[in-house]
Design a protein around this motif. Structure first.
Motif, PDB file in Angstrom:
ATOM      1  N   VAL A 159       0.861  -1.179   0.000  1.00  0.00           N
ATOM      2  CA  VAL A 159       0.000   0.000   0.000  1.00  0.00           C
ATOM      3  C   VAL A 159       0.895   1.225   0.000  1.00  0.00           C
ATOM      4  N   LYS A 160       0.641   2.129  -0.933  1.00  0.00           N
ATOM      5  CA  LYS A 160       1.456   3.334  -1.062  1.00  0.00           C
ATOM      6  C   LYS A 160       0.602   4.571  -0.879  1.00  0.00           C
ATOM      7  N   ALA A 182      -5.201   4.555  -8.572  1.00  0.00           N
ATOM      8  CA  ALA A 182      -6.227   4.605  -7.522  1.00  0.00           C
ATOM      9  C   ALA A 182      -7.598   4.900  -8.128  1.00  0.00           C
ATOM     10  N   PHE A 183      -7.660   5.889  -9.021  1.00  0.00           N
ATOM     11  CA  PHE A 183      -8.934   6.231  -9.658  1.00  0.00           C
ATOM     12  C   PHE A 183      -9.450   5.079 -10.516  1.00  0.00           C
ATOM     13  N   SER A 184      -8.540   4.351 -11.146  1.00  0.00           N
ATOM     14  CA  SER A 184      -8.933   3.212 -11.973  1.00  0.00           C
ATOM     15  C   SER A 184      -9.637   2.146 -11.138  1.00  0.00           C
ATOM     16  N   VAL A 185      -9.087   1.838  -9.966  1.00  0.00           N
ATOM     17  CA  VAL A 185      -9.712   0.843  -9.079  1.00  0.00           C
ATOM     18  C   VAL A 185     -11.059   1.367  -8.596  1.00  0.00           C
ATOM     19  N   HIS A 224      -4.421  10.291  -1.042  1.00  0.00           N
ATOM     20  CA  HIS A 224      -4.883   9.073  -1.699  1.00  0.00           C
ATOM     21  C   HIS A 224      -3.920   7.916  -1.419  1.00  0.00           C
ATOM     22  N   PHE A 225      -4.497   6.712  -1.386  1.00  0.00           N
ATOM     23  CA  PHE A 225      -3.740   5.486  -1.149  1.00  0.00           C
ATOM     24  C   PHE A 225      -4.069   4.499  -2.257  1.00  0.00           C
ATOM     25  N   VAL A 226      -3.071   3.727  -2.663  1.00  0.00           N
ATOM     26  CA  VAL A 226      -3.298   2.698  -3.672  1.00  0.00           C
ATOM     27  C   VAL A 226      -2.584   1.420  -3.234  1.00  0.00           C
ATOM     28  N   PRO A 249      -2.494  -2.434  -9.772  1.00  0.00           N
ATOM     29  CA  PRO A 249      -3.393  -1.777  -8.828  1.00  0.00           C
ATOM     30  C   PRO A 249      -4.564  -2.695  -8.470  1.00  0.00           C
ATOM     31  N   ALA A 250      -4.814  -2.859  -7.165  1.00  0.00           N
ATOM     32  CA  ALA A 250      -5.840  -3.799  -6.721  1.00  0.00           C
ATOM     33  C   ALA A 250      -6.787  -3.203  -5.681  1.00  0.00           C
ATOM     34  N   GLY A 251      -6.420  -2.052  -5.108  1.00  0.00           N
ATOM     35  CA  GLY A 251      -7.259  -1.437  -4.092  1.00  0.00           C
ATOM     36  C   GLY A 251      -6.921   0.028  -3.950  1.00  0.00           C
ATOM     37  N   ALA A 252      -7.806   0.767  -3.274  1.00  0.00           N
ATOM     38  CA  ALA A 252      -7.588   2.203  -3.119  1.00  0.00           C
ATOM     39  C   ALA A 252      -8.384   2.728  -1.930  1.00  0.00           C
TER      40      ALA A 252
END
Length: 140
Positions: free
Chosen positions: A3-4, A15-18, A44-46, A53-56
């Motif tokens: 997680v970043k 993040a927006f894509s998820v 924001h976190f991704v 990318p799998a979560g946000a």
């Protein structure tokens, strides 16, 4: 899994894509409600799983407390600890800010997940984007 805290345009795009896949495509939230006026002030976190990318999620300070928002995990990554990893990173961020508590508006189906993380329901059910929610809070 990693997680970043978002620090680049690519990470923000990820993040927006998820969020778009989960909230707009899967849950039918209107795009104008999902992407809102608070994007620029939020942290924001991704979450990446094997580099993808799998979560946000996102975080803001509101009325002296941390506000956790837009927590989502792609369907194929659920039940893997991904959501908890995002929440742990956000809580770590909030503690560094010296905030006393975190609040969030949980979809009612997600309340058991947040309860396991120490959150308590503090409101009646209300509708947001056509989905029932309840406000929850955790002292940190």
């Amino acid at each position: 899994m990693e997680v970043k805290v978002v620090s680049s345009e690519q990470e923000l795009h990820d993040a927006f894509s998820v969020r778009k896949q989960v909230f707009i495509n899967e849950q039918n939230v209107p795009e104008e409600e999902e992407i809102d006026q608070f994007e620029d002030e939020a942290v924001h976190f991704v979450l990446y799983n094997n580099g993808m990318p799998a979560g946000a999620g996102r975080f803001r300070t509101v009325d002296g407390n941390g506000k956790v928002e837009r927590i989502c995990v792609l369907k194929e990554n659920r039940q893997s600890g991904s959501g908890k990893a995002i929440m742990d990173k956000i809580e770590e961020h909030a503690k560094k800010q010296g905030l006393p508590a975190l609040k969030l508006n949980a979809q009612t189906q997600a309340i058991p997940f947040y309860e396991k993380l120490g959150y308590q329901v503090i409101s009646e059910v209300f509708m947001d984007a056509g989905i029932p929610h309840r406000t929850m809070k955790k002292k940190i």
